[in-house]
Design an enzyme around this catalytic site. Structure first.
Site, PDB file in Angstrom:
ATOM      1  N   GLY A 205       0.830  -1.212   0.000  1.00  0.00           N
ATOM      2  CA  GLY A 205       0.000   0.000   0.000  1.00  0.00           C
ATOM      3  C   GLY A 205       0.852   1.243   0.000  1.00  0.00           C
ATOM      4  O   GLY A 205       2.055   1.192  -0.270  1.00  0.00           O
ATOM      5  N   ASN A 206       0.239   2.376   0.278  1.00  0.00           N
ATOM      6  CA  ASN A 206       0.996   3.630   0.369  1.00  0.00           C
ATOM      7  C   ASN A 206       0.360   4.528   1.433  1.00  0.00           C
ATOM      8  O   ASN A 206      -0.666   4.186   2.011  1.00  0.00           O
ATOM      9  CB  ASN A 206       1.079   4.325  -0.998  1.00  0.00           C
ATOM     10  CG  ASN A 206      -0.289   4.652  -1.550  1.00  0.00           C
ATOM     11  OD1 ASN A 206      -1.009   5.480  -0.992  1.00  0.00           O
ATOM     12  ND2 ASN A 206      -0.680   3.979  -2.625  1.00  0.00           N
ATOM     13  N   ARG A 207       0.972   5.663   1.661  1.00  0.00           N
ATOM     14  CA  ARG A 207       0.578   6.503   2.804  1.00  0.00           C
ATOM     15  C   ARG A 207      -0.565   7.473   2.507  1.00  0.00           C
ATOM     16  O   ARG A 207      -0.882   8.315   3.341  1.00  0.00           O
ATOM     17  CB  ARG A 207       1.778   7.338   3.265  1.00  0.00           C
ATOM     18  CG  ARG A 207       2.881   6.548   3.892  1.00  0.00           C
ATOM     19  CD  ARG A 207       3.970   7.502   4.360  1.00  0.00           C
ATOM     20  NE  ARG A 207       5.183   6.795   4.691  1.00  0.00           N
ATOM     21  CZ  ARG A 207       5.413   6.218   5.860  1.00  0.00           C
ATOM     22  NH1 ARG A 207       4.482   6.265   6.794  1.00  0.00           N
ATOM     23  NH2 ARG A 207       6.540   5.601   6.088  1.00  0.00           N
TER      24      ARG A 207
END
Ligand code: CTP
Length: 403
Positions: A205-207
């Site tokens: 995923g990412n932030r």
């Protein structure tokens, strides 16, 4: 700034939520005049509205006639919000009837008007109601899409009144911006960050928090747009009136965005889309039995923004409609402008909002600073400020490109 707000309330079970809406306005220092329909008073009585608003309350044009309330209230308002708006009031407003104080107020108001409908799904979907909503929107009124959820009794579906806080946010946006320049426009916004499954419990995923995409959605709604929000893994409340399509992966986000783009005037790709996904997704949870875990091989995801530009070019060549404005976002850690210009050309979009990311910058923070690169135009600097401000500037640039 102290605004004069008229809160029209109609006879629906959701009228109890309007008490909270009145509170939100008065506690923010605005002057509120509640104008109920006769039947609304069967649900919540005059003393409640009078106490909450601090102003006299009547459903009739025959009270305090010396003050000419049937024209004064509408004429002097900065905003009229009708919540809940029943099928009946939408019909009366669309037909221009003036058979109670609320419809008189709607006819005399020269300020922005917001309707927050609440009714059973069948009533909302009825062609008569839909035609009335279309008429009101074509005249510049903002009609918030009802939420989906529990209705009166045990049934659920579309028709629920959005939460008071959400209606309040729409109104605040209208009062701040004061215009419904996106009325009649359909905009698609992607928000959040995609998750690429490794196995049923793990993902890459990412932030991205979705804050900027949601601010874009709220701002567009407040300016009258119909909004489809393609939301990837965001833990924020649905913006009132948006059609929210929830997705998880880049492949799902692509499908949802391309489908919604078919009827859109503008697409804004604010989502952080994973560039790669695991080639193989394990159907069962990967166990730590082996000392050396298997490597995770990655494959490229489709570039959705670039595809939007390509589909548009092909459609234009055939004289077919497609979103007039395509907006990308770019997160850069270095050489913001040079990288951004190259990306704008590569992706074939009209505007590219470039922000610098890194420690404490952009992700999950309420503020943002950016440069908007404009195809065939000069860059627009956006100083650090709330994500709502950036959203407003993006919609100004989008609006200027919509013919
Ligand atoms: N984007 C997209 N599809 C992808 C990756 C990104 O539509 N598979 C969109 C994003 O929503 C954003 C824009 O492209 O609007 C820019 O994303 P960014 O990650 O900055 O660009 P990349 O093309 O991935 O370039 P790089 O990571 O090499 O900087």
């Amino acid at each position: 700034m102290r605004w004069k707000v008229v809160v029209g309330v109609c006879a629906g079970i959701a009228v109890y939520k309007a008490c909270e809406l009145v509170r939100l306005f008065t506690e923010s220092g605005h002057e509120v005049r509640v104008v109920p329909t006769r039947d609304a008073l069967r649900f919540v009585g005059e003393p409640t509205w009078a106490a909450l608003s601090g102003n006299p309350v009547s459903a009739e044009v025959w009270d305090a006639v010396h003050e000419v309330p049937h024209v004064r209230i509408g004429q002097s308002a900065d905003l009229v919000v009708v919540a809940p708006a029943t099928a009946d009031v939408l019909a009366r407003a669309a037909a221009g009837l003036a058979n109670d104080l609320l419809t008189n107020t709607l006819l005399t108001a020269r300020c922005p008007v917001v309707f927050a409908p609440a009714m059973h799904t069948e009533m909302w979907e009825h062609p008569a109601t839909q035609a009335n909503v279309a008429t009101l929107r074509s005249r510049g009124a903002i009609v918030i899409e009802p939420a989906v959820g529990r209705l009166t009794g045990a049934d659920t579906g579309k028709g629920r009144l959005p939460e008071p806080q959400q209606i309040f946010e729409v109104c605040r946006g209208v009062l701040r911006g004061g215009s419904a320049d996106l009325a009649g426009r359909h905009v698609v916004i992607s928000a959040g960050g995609t998750r690429e499954a490794i196995d049923p419990v793990r993902f890459i995923g990412n932030r991205s928090s979705g804050l900027q995409g949601y601010a874009l959605a709220r701002t567009a709604l407040a300016r009258g747009a119909e909004v489809t929000l393609v939301s990837a893994n965001v833990a924020l409340p649905d913006p009132a009136g948006a059609k929210v399509v929830r997705v998880e992966s880049a492949i799902q986000l692509r499908e949802a965005v391309l489908a919604a783009a078919e009827s859109a005037d503008a697409v804004v790709m604010a989502a952080a889309v994973a560039d790669f996904r695991p080639v193989r997704q394990s159907t069962g949870k990967i166990k730590k039995t082996a000392d050396d875990p298997d490597p995770i091989y990655l494959t490229k995801n489709p570039d959705i923004l670039q595809e939007l530009g390509e589909v548009r070019a092909a459609r234009r060549a055939d004289g077919l409609p497609y979103p007039e404005v395509i907006v990308g976002f770019a997160a850069e850690t270095e050489d913001m402008i040079a990288n951004g210009q190259a990306k704008l050309r590569r992706k074939g979009c009209d505007l590219l909002v470039v922000n610098q990311v890194g420690e404490n910058l952009a992700f999950g923070t309420p503020d943002n600073a950016a440069v908007v690169l404009v195809a065939g135009g000069d860059p627009v600097e956006i100083p650090r400020g709330p994500k709502e401000d950036l959203a407003g500037i993006v919609w100004n640039l989008v609006g200027a490109r919509l013919v």
